[in-house]
Design a protein around this motif. Structure first.
Motif, mmCIF file in Angstrom:
data_model
loop_
_atom_site.group_PDB
_atom_site.id
_atom_site.type_symbol
_atom_site.label_atom_id
_atom_site.label_comp_id
_atom_site.label_asym_id
_atom_site.label_seq_id
_atom_site.Cartn_x
_atom_site.Cartn_y
_atom_site.Cartn_z
ATOM 1 N N THR A 83 0.846 -1.197 0.000
ATOM 2 C CA THR A 83 0.000 0.000 0.000
ATOM 3 C C THR A 83 0.882 1.248 0.000
ATOM 4 O O THR A 83 2.034 1.186 0.464
ATOM 5 N N ASP A 88 -4.265 5.054 4.554
ATOM 6 C CA ASP A 88 -4.777 4.685 5.878
ATOM 7 C C ASP A 88 -4.270 3.299 6.294
ATOM 8 O O ASP A 88 -4.002 3.069 7.479
ATOM 9 N N LEU A 89 -4.140 2.384 5.330
ATOM 10 C CA LEU A 89 -3.662 1.040 5.665
ATOM 11 C C LEU A 89 -2.240 1.074 6.193
ATOM 12 O O LEU A 89 -1.853 0.240 7.005
ATOM 13 N N ALA A 92 -1.731 0.956 9.981
ATOM 14 C CA ALA A 92 -2.027 -0.271 10.732
ATOM 15 C C ALA A 92 -0.774 -1.123 10.872
ATOM 16 O O ALA A 92 0.116 -1.099 10.018
ATOM 17 N N VAL A 95 -2.934 -5.888 8.444
ATOM 18 C CA VAL A 95 -4.176 -5.669 7.710
ATOM 19 C C VAL A 95 -5.102 -6.867 7.913
ATOM 20 O O VAL A 95 -4.659 -8.023 7.864
ATOM 21 N N THR A 96 -6.365 -6.586 8.152
ATOM 22 C CA THR A 96 -7.364 -7.640 8.335
ATOM 23 C C THR A 96 -8.308 -7.679 7.139
ATOM 24 O O THR A 96 -8.280 -6.793 6.276
ATOM 25 N N HIS A 99 -10.272 -4.562 6.817
ATOM 26 C CA HIS A 99 -9.558 -3.469 6.146
ATOM 27 C C HIS A 99 -9.694 -3.573 4.630
ATOM 28 O O HIS A 99 -9.896 -2.577 3.935
ATOM 29 N N THR A 102 -12.554 -2.134 2.573
ATOM 30 C CA THR A 102 -12.679 -0.672 2.415
ATOM 31 C C THR A 102 -11.783 -0.129 1.305
ATOM 32 O O THR A 102 -11.762 1.080 1.074
ATOM 33 N N ARG A 147 2.299 -4.412 4.835
ATOM 34 C CA ARG A 147 1.733 -4.751 6.132
ATOM 35 C C ARG A 147 1.289 -6.209 6.116
ATOM 36 O O ARG A 147 0.640 -6.646 5.159
#
Length: 267
Positions: A83, A88-89, A92, A95-96, A99, A102, A147
């Motif tokens: 990313t 926004d990611l 974190a 990442v789930t 996430h 979105t 991530r």
């Protein structure tokens, strides 16, 4: 006798997998046997192994691989989400699935068909990509971050070869990869070959090992060898031992005895 021939072993490897540490051990242990390294694409696996005019004996590749090939699963790569740094990611720690709902997914992995092209789109802020951490590191994109993807099974790297190419040399290289010492016999337990997830690797299933994406486990025979799984399934089995007789004396770098038919590096 091998000592009277030009003896060599050719090992290919897919992007993101480095054979350097095993190459160093091999060259120290068997200095009289040339080790040739060759980069190949994941899609070239069958072509380089099955081309009778080629010289590749074994390949480090990602599973699944065709079920008629032998494979020893070695380690599981961590799945990450690439990313932009200012997204926004990127804030974190991991990442789930929530996430990912979105954002725009360019490629959900496990390995994009064209990694560079996919990461170009991520840099253009089009969306995100899931891929093995090793491939992200290899790409070295300074404007992107990776991530870890929570609960992702990751990709399984294996050492792959054909039965026809089994020889003293391939058996010795398997021993090097499995962590066998110069003074140990082939009957002694091997040490792990390394893993990005050392605590989880022995029991963690390989993503796509059955080709169905259902997370089924790939079974390993005693000693850690398993027959490769292909899309649609396949049975596990022990890697076939060479029947060429006594292998080389570890540590002396001198190979003795004739390799079995199909050892491409000894033509």
């Amino acid at each position: 006798m091998l000592g009277c021939m030009t003896v060599a072993l050719t090992i290919a490897f897919v992007p993101g997998v480095s054979p350097a540490k095993w190459a160093r051990v091999w060259r120290d242990r068997f200095p009289s046997v040339e080790l040739r390294l060759r980069p190949v694409g994941q899609g070239d696996l069958v072509a380089v192994l099955c081309d009778e005019d080629d010289v590749v004996d074994m390949v480090f590749a990602r599973m699944p691989v065709p079920e008629d090939l032998r494979a020893i699963p070695l380690w599981t790569e961590t799945a990450v989400v690439a990313t932009p740094k200012d997204s926004d990611l990127a804030k974190a720690t991991e990442v789930t699935a929530a996430h990912l709902e979105t954002v725009q997914m360019i490629d959900a992995g496990p390995v994009p068909a064209d990694v560079d092209a996919a990461l170009d789109l991520v840099e253009a802020n089009v969306g995100v990509v899931v891929l093995p951490q090793s491939l992200f590191r290899k790409a070295s994109r300074k404007d992107l971050v990776a991530r870890p993807l929570a609960d992702a099974e990751g990709t399984r790297v294996a050492l792959v070869w054909r039965d026809e190419d089994s020889s003293e040399l391939t058996e010795e290289f398997i021993g090097v990869v499995r962590g066998r010492t110069a003074n140990s016999s082939r009957s002694q337990p091997d040490q792990p070959g390394g893993s990005e997830r050392p605590a989880d690797e022995p029991s963690r299933p390989a993503r796509g090992a059955s080709g169905s994406g259902n997370g089924s486990r790939s079974k390993e025979a005693p000693g850690g060898k398993a027959k490769a799984k292909s899309p649609g399934g396949g049975k596990s089995g022990a890697g076939k031992k060479s029947n060429t007789g006594k292998g080389p004396t570890p540590g002396r770098g001198k190979m003795r005895g004739k390799p079995s038919r199909g050892s491409k590096g000894n033509r």
